[in-house]
Design a protein around this motif. Structure first.
Motif, PDB file in Angstrom:
ATOM      1  N   VAL A  67       4.137 -33.724  16.088  1.00  0.00           N
ATOM      2  CA  VAL A  67       4.858 -34.002  14.841  1.00  0.00           C
ATOM      3  C   VAL A  67       4.427 -35.377  14.316  1.00  0.00           C
ATOM      4  N   LYS A  68       3.958 -35.377  13.059  1.00  0.00           N
ATOM      5  CA  LYS A  68       3.512 -36.642  12.456  1.00  0.00           C
ATOM      6  C   LYS A  68       4.656 -37.227  11.647  1.00  0.00           C
ATOM      7  N   VAL A  69       5.209 -38.327  12.117  1.00  0.00           N
ATOM      8  CA  VAL A  69       6.424 -38.873  11.494  1.00  0.00           C
ATOM      9  C   VAL A  69       6.067 -39.836  10.369  1.00  0.00           C
ATOM     10  N   THR A  70       7.026 -39.985   9.469  1.00  0.00           N
ATOM     11  CA  THR A  70       6.813 -40.851   8.310  1.00  0.00           C
ATOM     12  C   THR A  70       7.282 -42.278   8.597  1.00  0.00           C
ATOM     13  N   ALA A 105      -3.988 -27.314  19.014  1.00  0.00           N
ATOM     14  CA  ALA A 105      -2.617 -27.809  18.780  1.00  0.00           C
ATOM     15  C   ALA A 105      -2.322 -27.731  17.295  1.00  0.00           C
ATOM     16  N   PHE A 106      -1.026 -27.780  16.976  1.00  0.00           N
ATOM     17  CA  PHE A 106      -0.604 -27.912  15.580  1.00  0.00           C
ATOM     18  C   PHE A 106      -0.058 -29.325  15.393  1.00  0.00           C
ATOM     19  N   GLU A 107      -0.457 -29.960  14.306  1.00  0.00           N
ATOM     20  CA  GLU A 107       0.192 -31.213  13.909  1.00  0.00           C
ATOM     21  C   GLU A 107       1.027 -30.894  12.671  1.00  0.00           C
ATOM     22  N   LEU A 108       2.340 -31.090  12.782  1.00  0.00           N
ATOM     23  CA  LEU A 108       3.214 -30.793  11.641  1.00  0.00           C
ATOM     24  C   LEU A 108       3.264 -32.008  10.733  1.00  0.00           C
ATOM     25  N   VAL A 132       0.880 -40.665  19.767  1.00  0.00           N
ATOM     26  CA  VAL A 132      -0.442 -40.895  19.167  1.00  0.00           C
ATOM     27  C   VAL A 132      -0.263 -41.931  18.064  1.00  0.00           C
ATOM     28  N   GLY A 133      -1.071 -42.983  18.093  1.00  0.00           N
ATOM     29  CA  GLY A 133      -1.000 -44.017  17.054  1.00  0.00           C
ATOM     30  C   GLY A 133      -1.851 -43.599  15.865  1.00  0.00           C
ATOM     31  N   CYS A 134      -1.385 -43.932  14.666  1.00  0.00           N
ATOM     32  CA  CYS A 134      -2.167 -43.615  13.466  1.00  0.00           C
ATOM     33  C   CYS A 134      -1.807 -44.594  12.362  1.00  0.00           C
ATOM     34  N   GLY A 135      -2.842 -45.201  11.790  1.00  0.00           N
ATOM     35  CA  GLY A 135      -2.628 -46.101  10.660  1.00  0.00           C
ATOM     36  C   GLY A 135      -3.390 -47.391  10.825  1.00  0.00           C
ATOM     37  N   GLY A 136      -4.432 -47.538   9.997  1.00  0.00           N
ATOM     38  CA  GLY A 136      -5.097 -48.830   9.874  1.00  0.00           C
ATOM     39  C   GLY A 136      -6.139 -49.188  10.895  1.00  0.00           C
ATOM     40  N   VAL A 137      -6.487 -48.282  11.787  1.00  0.00           N
ATOM     41  CA  VAL A 137      -7.484 -48.666  12.807  1.00  0.00           C
ATOM     42  C   VAL A 137      -8.881 -48.674  12.190  1.00  0.00           C
ATOM     43  N   VAL A 174       3.176 -38.305  16.419  1.00  0.00           N
ATOM     44  CA  VAL A 174       2.117 -39.130  15.831  1.00  0.00           C
ATOM     45  C   VAL A 174       2.776 -40.149  14.909  1.00  0.00           C
ATOM     46  N   ALA A 175       2.510 -41.426  15.149  1.00  0.00           N
ATOM     47  CA  ALA A 175       3.115 -42.479  14.328  1.00  0.00           C
ATOM     48  C   ALA A 175       1.985 -43.340  13.750  1.00  0.00           C
ATOM     49  N   THR A 176       1.775 -43.243  12.447  1.00  0.00           N
ATOM     50  CA  THR A 176       2.557 -42.637  11.383  1.00  0.00           C
ATOM     51  C   THR A 176       1.623 -42.105  10.291  1.00  0.00           C
ATOM     52  N   ASN A 177       2.188 -41.691   9.178  1.00  0.00           N
ATOM     53  CA  ASN A 177       1.420 -41.306   7.995  1.00  0.00           C
ATOM     54  C   ASN A 177       1.322 -42.525   7.051  1.00  0.00           C
ATOM     55  N   THR A 178       0.888 -42.283   5.820  1.00  0.00           N
ATOM     56  CA  THR A 178       0.718 -43.371   4.849  1.00  0.00           C
ATOM     57  C   THR A 178       2.071 -43.909   4.365  1.00  0.00           C
ATOM     58  N   ILE A 179       2.018 -45.089   3.713  1.00  0.00           N
ATOM     59  CA  ILE A 179       3.230 -45.735   3.196  1.00  0.00           C
ATOM     60  C   ILE A 179       3.224 -45.626   1.655  1.00  0.00           C
TER      61      ILE A 179
END
Ligand SMILES: Cc1cc2nc3c(=O)[nH]c(=O)nc-3n(C[C@H](O)[C@H](O)[C@H](O)COP(=O)(O)O)c2cc1C
Length: 305
Positions: free
Chosen positions: A165-168, A124-127, A242-247, A190-195
């Motif tokens: 798609v990795k959203v901000t 897959a591609f993650e943008l 997809v969850g992303c951040g702090g796990v 994918v939610a989310t990238n860094t803050i």
């Protein structure tokens, strides 16, 4: 316990995915946390041309997390295809590999997808439309619904693999961005990238990072990223998420699943504890047994109903 999960176009043996930029090119961690034990690994974002990255220092610690301003340092597409991908496959023949694409323009994203399509290793591609550390790190797509829609529509026309798609988290309307990505045919969000964040050295009276600003990751961002994942799932229950951040533990991974995520990315936690993956898998397994859940699908999104 069956930890398999379906997300964004294919099935993973477990829901845990190594987050882009925190797992290098997949060979660096071979001894510590082998790629085949992850559901999938996302390699460092690749751009058309090599990028040296930002001025050092590029990382610092903060309460319950870290700030990085790596600035998408990477070897560029040519070396990625000629050296990094073959080395990854040789060391990890059984692993599931996702390529993270970082374009500065629509044409650059399309160029990357075209050159990487058809390489069987990539599932897959993650943008990456959400890097806060460089002037043109995709954030101009991630914060703009029209640009995001156009990007995903065009990517879907030429991509041979599912498009994630990795959203901000740095937009006032993450649900709006996720909605246009879904309408344009994204296979997962994918939610989310860094803050965006910073730290100041009070002895030098200067910002700590050479780039002044960077992206905050780790446990500090967990509640904020979880909220965005939850809101996206409530608005778009059919969209693979997809969850992303702090796990940094199994309990937080379960929270993402209860919010509606089919898989969970883990990054910063592996810097502190390379055995994080084993812990989260064990926790998830024990949790499902205790709660009487036979599959991830059985409890995914329960907290959002
Ligand atoms: C050192 C470092 C480098 C990163 N590089 C990338 C990158 O190249 N592409 C990307 O999409 N995200 C990158 N990220 C963001 C992570 O993939 C992830 O979205 C973020 O760190 C939140 O997850 P975590 O709290 O589990 O680390 C990077 C994060 C860190 C800490």
């Amino acid at each position: 316990m069956n930890l398999s999960t379906k997300v964004g176009g294919f099935e993973l043996s477990n829901p845990f995915i190594a987050a882009s930029g925190t797992y290098g090119y997949g060979t660096e961690y071979s001894d510590l946390s082998p790629a085949k034990e992850w559901g999938a690994v996302i390699l460092k974002s690749v751009s058309k041309n090599p990028r040296p990255g930002n001025v050092p220092p590029r990382c610092c610690e903060t309460d319950s997390g870290m700030i990085n301003s790596i600035g998408l340092a990477n070897v560029g597409l040519e070396k990625f295809v000629a050296e990094k991908l073959p080395a990854f496959v040789a060391a990890n023949p059984d692993a599931v590999c996702i390529a993270s694409l970082a374009g500065e323009t629509l044409d650059e994203f399309l160029y990357l997808a075209e050159k990487l399509s058809g390489i069987g290793t990539i599932k897959a591609f993650e943008l990456n439309i959400s890097c806060p550390n460089v002037a043109k790190g995709g954030m101009h797509f991630g914060a703009d619904c029209n640009a995001s829609r156009k990007l995903v529509e065009e990517m879907k026309k030429i991509s041979s693999v599912p498009v994630w798609v990795k959203v901000t988290p740095s937009t006032t309307d993450p649900v709006g961005v996720a909605t246009v990505c879904a309408e344009a045919g994204a296979d997962a969000v994918v939610a989310t990238n860094t803050i965006p964040a910073m730290k100041i050295d009070i002895t030098r009276c200067r910002p700590v990072l050479g780039n002044t600003f960077g992206g905050l990751s780790g446990p500090a961002i967990f509640p904020a990223s979880l909220r965005i994942a939850y809101m996206i799932h409530r608005a778009l229950p059919e969209l693979p998420l997809v969850g992303c951040g702090g796990v940094d533990c199994g309990e937080k991974a379960v929270q993402y699943i209860l919010a509606g995520c089919s898989a969970v990315e883990i990054g910063t936690a592996t810097f502190r504890r390379p055995d994080t993956l084993a812990e989260v898998k064990q926790f998830l397994s024990d949790y499902m047994e205790k709660m009487g859940f036979n599959s991830i699908e059985e409890f995914r999104g329960l907290a959002a109903r």
